[in-house]
Design a protein around this motif. Sequence first.
Motif, PDB file in Angstrom:
ATOM      1  N   GLN A  43      31.442 -18.013 -45.796  1.00 19.54           N
ATOM      2  CA  GLN A  43      32.299 -16.871 -45.471  1.00 19.54           C
ATOM      3  C   GLN A  43      33.347 -16.661 -46.564  1.00 19.54           C
ATOM      4  O   GLN A  43      33.675 -15.511 -46.893  1.00 19.54           O
ATOM      5  CB  GLN A  43      32.969 -17.088 -44.118  1.00 19.54           C
ATOM      6  N   ALA A  46      31.529 -14.914 -49.223  1.00 16.63           N
ATOM      7  CA  ALA A  46      31.268 -13.523 -48.811  1.00 16.63           C
ATOM      8  C   ALA A  46      32.516 -12.665 -48.989  1.00 16.63           C
ATOM      9  O   ALA A  46      32.424 -11.481 -49.293  1.00 16.63           O
ATOM     10  CB  ALA A  46      30.805 -13.487 -47.358  1.00 16.63           C
ATOM     11  N   VAL A  71      28.320  -2.062 -48.934  1.00 17.27           N
ATOM     12  CA  VAL A  71      27.908  -3.434 -48.671  1.00 17.27           C
ATOM     13  C   VAL A  71      26.794  -3.415 -47.642  1.00 17.27           C
ATOM     14  O   VAL A  71      26.916  -2.796 -46.590  1.00 17.27           O
ATOM     15  CB  VAL A  71      29.094  -4.271 -48.121  1.00 17.27           C
ATOM     16  N   VAL A  73      24.422  -6.286 -45.658  1.00 17.02           N
ATOM     17  CA  VAL A  73      24.269  -7.723 -45.450  1.00 17.02           C
ATOM     18  C   VAL A  73      23.250  -7.979 -44.343  1.00 17.02           C
ATOM     19  O   VAL A  73      23.083  -7.168 -43.436  1.00 17.02           O
ATOM     20  CB  VAL A  73      25.606  -8.399 -45.052  1.00 17.02           C
ATOM     21  N   GLU A  74      22.567  -9.113 -44.470  1.00 16.74           N
ATOM     22  CA  GLU A  74      21.749  -9.567 -43.360  1.00 16.74           C
ATOM     23  C   GLU A  74      22.707 -10.200 -42.373  1.00 16.74           C
ATOM     24  O   GLU A  74      23.540 -11.017 -42.747  1.00 16.74           O
ATOM     25  CB  GLU A  74      20.716 -10.582 -43.827  1.00 16.74           C
ATOM     26  N   LYS A  75      22.554  -9.846 -41.132  1.00 11.51           N
ATOM     27  CA  LYS A  75      23.526 -10.233 -40.123  1.00 11.51           C
ATOM     28  C   LYS A  75      22.806 -10.922 -38.975  1.00 11.51           C
ATOM     29  O   LYS A  75      21.707 -10.530 -38.612  1.00 11.51           O
ATOM     30  CB  LYS A  75      24.181  -8.946 -39.628  1.00 11.51           C
ATOM     31  N   TRP A  81      30.086 -11.980 -39.563  1.00 11.46           N
ATOM     32  CA  TRP A  81      30.204 -10.814 -40.437  1.00 11.46           C
ATOM     33  C   TRP A  81      31.108  -9.736 -39.861  1.00 11.46           C
ATOM     34  O   TRP A  81      31.941  -9.182 -40.568  1.00 11.46           O
ATOM     35  CB  TRP A  81      28.827 -10.233 -40.763  1.00 11.46           C
TER      36      TRP A  81
END
Length: 166
Positions: A43, A46, A71, A73-75, A81
Amino acid sequence: VRRTIRHMCRQDILFFINLFVWQFDPTQKGDGRVGPFISWPFQDRAMLDRPDKEHPDRKGLIWCYEHDCSVAVEKSREMGWTWLVLILEVWMCTFHPHVQWNNISKSADAVDSKTKNSLFTKIKYINEHLPHWLRGPVTETKFYIEYGRTSSEVAGESSTARATVG
């Protein structure tokens, strides 16, 4: 001391997160549902990653904000996230002037409702757990939060064809 802590929080989002941000975790039981948001190393990356010659694809949330980049992102559950993005919004609005954020989700209730699952409820939860001297005055109405000290704001709306059209 307060002025120094405010300055440190403004300069270092991880200091702010790990010292002051609280979260509600529905996957935990009882008193374990409420507690500090202590960031994991992934994190931190990130949030803070910046591209360099060896890793041109490393673009953290702050870098993307500073460079007006989208952005994607795979969540998945428990990665945090949603919380990270909302924490970034609170941090920016608390410590930086004239910031504007707009949150969009699938429905009005997903944006702002009384359930702990809505985006605005999470933002309000973070704000409620910050000391007033750190946060400053915050005005909350449906789909809108204003940070008086910085004249920054967070707005929200449901996803429609006209979302964010002003």
